[in-house]
Enzyme design. Sequence first.
Site, PDB file in Angstrom:
ATOM      1  N   GLY A 125       1.906  -6.960   0.600  1.00  0.00           N
ATOM      2  CA  GLY A 125       2.011  -5.803   1.465  1.00  0.00           C
ATOM      3  C   GLY A 125       0.672  -5.475   2.093  1.00  0.00           C
ATOM      4  O   GLY A 125      -0.387  -5.897   1.621  1.00  0.00           O
ATOM      5  N   CYS A 126       0.719  -4.729   3.195  1.00  0.00           N
ATOM      6  CA  CYS A 126      -0.520  -4.441   3.931  1.00  0.00           C
ATOM      7  C   CYS A 126      -1.462  -3.565   3.124  1.00  0.00           C
ATOM      8  O   CYS A 126      -2.673  -3.816   3.090  1.00  0.00           O
ATOM      9  CB  CYS A 126      -0.194  -3.804   5.284  1.00  0.00           C
ATOM     10  N   PHE A 127      -0.941  -2.528   2.452  1.00  0.00           N
ATOM     11  CA  PHE A 127      -1.822  -1.690   1.628  1.00  0.00           C
ATOM     12  C   PHE A 127      -2.384  -2.450   0.431  1.00  0.00           C
ATOM     13  O   PHE A 127      -3.585  -2.376   0.160  1.00  0.00           O
ATOM     14  CB  PHE A 127      -1.080  -0.442   1.144  1.00  0.00           C
TER      15      PHE A 127
END
Lengths: 335, 335, 335, 335
Positions: free
Chosen positions: A138-140
């Site tokens: 995921g991006c986070f």
Amino acid sequence: MAGASGYAGGELLRLLLAHPQVEIGALTAGSNVGSTLGEHHPNLVELSDRPLRETDAEVLAGHDVVFLALPHGHSEELATRLGGAVVIDCGADHRLEDPAAWRRWYGGEYPGSWPYGLPELPWAREKLRGAERVAVPGCFPTVTTLALLPALHDGLVEPDLVVVAATGTSGAGRSLKPHLLSAEVMGSASVYGVGGAHRHTPEMVQNLGTAAGEPVRVSFTPMLAPMSRGILATCNARLRDGVDAERVRRSYVRAYEAEPFVRVLPEGQWPQTSATLGANTVHLQVTVDPDAGSLVAVGAEDNLTKGTAGGAVQCMNLALGLPETTGLPTTGTAP
Amino acid sequence: MAGASGYAGGELLRLLLAHPQVEIGALTAGSNVGSTLGEHHPNLVELSDRPLRETDAEVLAGHDVVFLALPHGHSEELATRLGGAVVIDCGADHRLEDPAAWRRWYGGEYPGSWPYGLPELPWAREKLRGAERVAVPGCFPTVTTLALLPALHDGLVEPDLVVVAATGTSGAGRSLKPHLLSAEVMGSASVYGVGGAHRHTPEMVQNLGTAAGEPVRVSFTPMLAPMSRGILATCNARLRDGVDAERVRRSYVRAYEAEPFVRVLPEGQWPQTSATLGANTVHLQVTVDPDAGSLVAVGAEDNLTKGTAGGAVQCMNLALGLPETTGLPTTGTAP
Amino acid sequence: MAGASGYAGGELLRLLLAHPQVEIGALTAGSNVGSTLGEHHPNLVELSDRPLRETDAEVLAGHDVVFLALPHGHSEELATRLGGAVVIDCGADHRLEDPAAWRRWYGGEYPGSWPYGLPELPWAREKLRGAERVAVPGCFPTVTTLALLPALHDGLVEPDLVVVAATGTSGAGRSLKPHLLSAEVMGSASVYGVGGAHRHTPEMVQNLGTAAGEPVRVSFTPMLAPMSRGILATCNARLRDGVDAERVRRSYVRAYEAEPFVRVLPEGQWPQTSATLGANTVHLQVTVDPDAGSLVAVGAEDNLTKGTAGGAVQCMNLALGLPETTGLPTTGTAP
Amino acid sequence: MAGASGYAGGELLRLLLAHPQVEIGALTAGSNVGSTLGEHHPNLVELSDRPLRETDAEVLAGHDVVFLALPHGHSEELATRLGGAVVIDCGADHRLEDPAAWRRWYGGEYPGSWPYGLPELPWAREKLRGAERVAVPGCFPTVTTLALLPALHDGLVEPDLVVVAATGTSGAGRSLKPHLLSAEVMGSASVYGVGGAHRHTPEMVQNLGTAAGEPVRVSFTPMLAPMSRGILATCNARLRDGVDAERVRRSYVRAYEAEPFVRVLPEGQWPQTSATLGANTVHLQVTVDPDAGSLVAVGAEDNLTKGTAGGAVQCMNLALGLPETTGLPTTGTAP
């Protein structure tokens, strides 16, 4: 590629168009089947007339690599029907190694985990070389894991972590929700998923716990900022006794000095998301706050590039045995 | 008013124009002396032709109330020459009660402290009624103090606090610095003053320590977001044993149920800065994260309104014996 | 390169870093001499440690190509001392062919004109091949000239033109002016240089008059939009008798079908600046308004890329005998 | 009020909350029936708990004034069932006086015209005093009509007009369309409805033709700018012989010197939308371009305030016999 009309799909195609070893094959979509790519991504001039086809295994068969940029829950069945292709899943389906965590956060039957596509984790890169399946992070989790990895790996901080990360709104995808309308977003900052409700939390816990060699607790608050792209993550942890700024910096510099896509900025310079826009890089800075007894690490990335599509291409390079940096920009488009 | 050509000065005038008991007197400036107000604040149509005069005591004498919106270090000398006027200082000169803290953070001779202009603090309102001098709080301390006050006052959390707050760029004033240029700011998020370097930190420590009845530690990270106005503050603290979500909510609701300018949002609704734009309100929400063992409180305000000029007018009302809410909007201008 | 710390300089370096035939030499600046490039352009990671040196001929001597990104009036003297190098001037000094126009708009001694760096003009490309001096066009003239060229060249409209163009604020350079501060720009649109006061007007008159084969009149109004990059130009002209939509479209398609950097969009699709962000492309669309008797052509570009630095690199390629498209992206970074 | 959950409805409520003579009655909505107002407009704190009811005549009956903020085509039937109430329609249904124009632009049966709610038109104000029905103008026609009215009324220009107007995205309402998503809008400018396709065109033609006393032609191009609110309209017309800047300015100053909501700016100062944000004002400036032979008039307004809801309240004041300026702010919220 499945999911070509979304933002992650568009960014993948932008990067793949510039990749010297890739020829772009079939493009599929969900509700946009029957339209052309140019209607959704006018920036991708060279692919404007490409039709968007049904997302099914027959259409996607016969490619060496298949990228999946689908809502969660749609990857597993499709992947089983793609046989020998390298399948790189930008969705969440195969990221979590703990079946119980999967059931709690996503529900339904656990689809199993695939090699985790963050090559900068000391334990990840080797599994990605030659892999047939890759779960893109995921991006986070990408930027926060990299921002805290050296501190936890080297035992500099307590395993209680506070992460507040501002994201541009492309991270929510092209979904037609009122709170994503431009008139609501521009000129405003907001939070969502507060109190541990964001599904990227267990992924951070997984990565950072492995780094620390002990369980960690992560209080994660995502913030929506009025910008299209970019994540700026502020990460806070209690310093262990005797750890000072010099020790911390040494740890970060050493951790990333050989990494082509992670840059620890010169002392005194702090990350800004624009410097990473469109590039496959994470910019980091770290300091200590002696009064508060804290380590503060800040990371910036483009959520669509290093945070999704760039990371996916980096994994594809590893899976295919190409040089890891092939076709990936490190220069951001700023101002 | 001194400092009329800046952003805080402009917001003060916007509010005072709508105040039924105020007549606007002399306006002074620094480098903009000789120009008219309309050149700097085209929104203040009714005052467009007003000249900006020298900032000195003769010009400012003879008014019932004098607002100072000056860079720090300029208020003390001016105030001593303004005799019987009510002086309301939007600058930092008289906020800190601890001479040692003053010397460490600002340097030079300690100018003393004035009644602290945050009436929502249980110990502050009475001192502001009829006061001749008021120190208006900083924009970050206003919202973060209110976001953490009930938790600390009621002993719900440990006194180790992590605050990450995104601010619009008007908070930096009308200063000509490259990092405030629009081309750098738009589309980007950044941090500054990391590691305890921001001068609003000791003010938070002062307020929150008083609330807790014991010393607190605050790790504060300000973030620059691409918007003109607004602060969104995310505040994190470790929950004490046995404190649950219901206990926390009860504490917050009770603390603010009689406050006209602080609104605890309905459960499930989180603050967004646009809802407070131009209004003298703070919007709050709070929750607990059981996995992380944390309380997370989030507050939104308009940094120029409740965070500066609106708070100043609220204090003026108290100082003059007017109803506290006179002339102050509670409805934000959104979207 | 001279002027490396500004926005045009930064964009040039971003493009040149990706150019396969270029090695980046000395970098010079004005007031930023002595700092490193990374302090001004944190996106240009690979050049972060490069020092900024004095802008003088000794420092710049010995390079095959010298780019000048200087305020107007500084190029001429420097160029005369750069002997055999190819000099590509991003400033205005050598764009106007009419000495009287130069004196009216810029004043002072006329420095003469250089080959005009808009290869898409039918009369320009040949002069650029092997040229030793190139005058890069202004950002507004680039897109407006291309948007009106076919209509004027083919005699479809009267020579009275109305151009309104919105620009991102990077077009103003990194100048510390109050109206460019982010708090003023965000959430607001404004105009400047109205009534024929913008210095790009005579350049449009020159280009479009040549295209028309007769004098033209241009009413040009630039608009400042709250974005960092991009120009969207709306161009209006009275249709000549008997000209219909089909005739107009045929003219535009034919004019640009062989141009690698100009794209006439499919019918019904209108330009948006984001689709050109960071790319060396102009996107065009054109229609007729039968009620108003008008042709309306709209063009989008990135003012820093095709509008300045990308155009400059395109000219460098021609000057050096390289393929014109070498190293120049055509895919925008969106969303 | 019908249509309370949209942007126009929210702005109406913001203004009516501050209006000294208004008590807010029933609120209705379309798809949002059953929710509370606070879920859609968190800025309207005092009305947060108000339920949104069905939009039908029974719910709306019994009020002195009913505001309709509905999609076009829904007002007529509802209005016929609202008997003696003053009905103020923010939609398009009753703006056009020419049945043929109505059928061409909207189709279906012509619902007739109501008194046109732009009191600054010399022929409009008297019809609005005591009116039982009011058609509030469109946001673009409001500002463009006022920007060109003096020039046409006084015969200073030819009746061929070119209007290019940038608008914030709240003008499109709260509609869930991909091109209104924040990630698409931020950092980008685009056009739509080019070539005379926007439905506000016939309304401009109607107003400006009446002002000129002869038919006019309007080439209108709307532009979408990355901001929430505000319209900046650039209006261009050919000057008639012998008309100079002084003559033009005199005409504009005289036309508006008694108007409380139209401000002709001091010479040399140009409109910016932020100065009108949240205020019921139009800011105008005008000049001539001698080289192009053009008059250029530029107007700024807040599309939701003077452009819709503020104009509606101004008309309500006239209809009810209140002072026209009651409850209407003239000070914008800037920066």
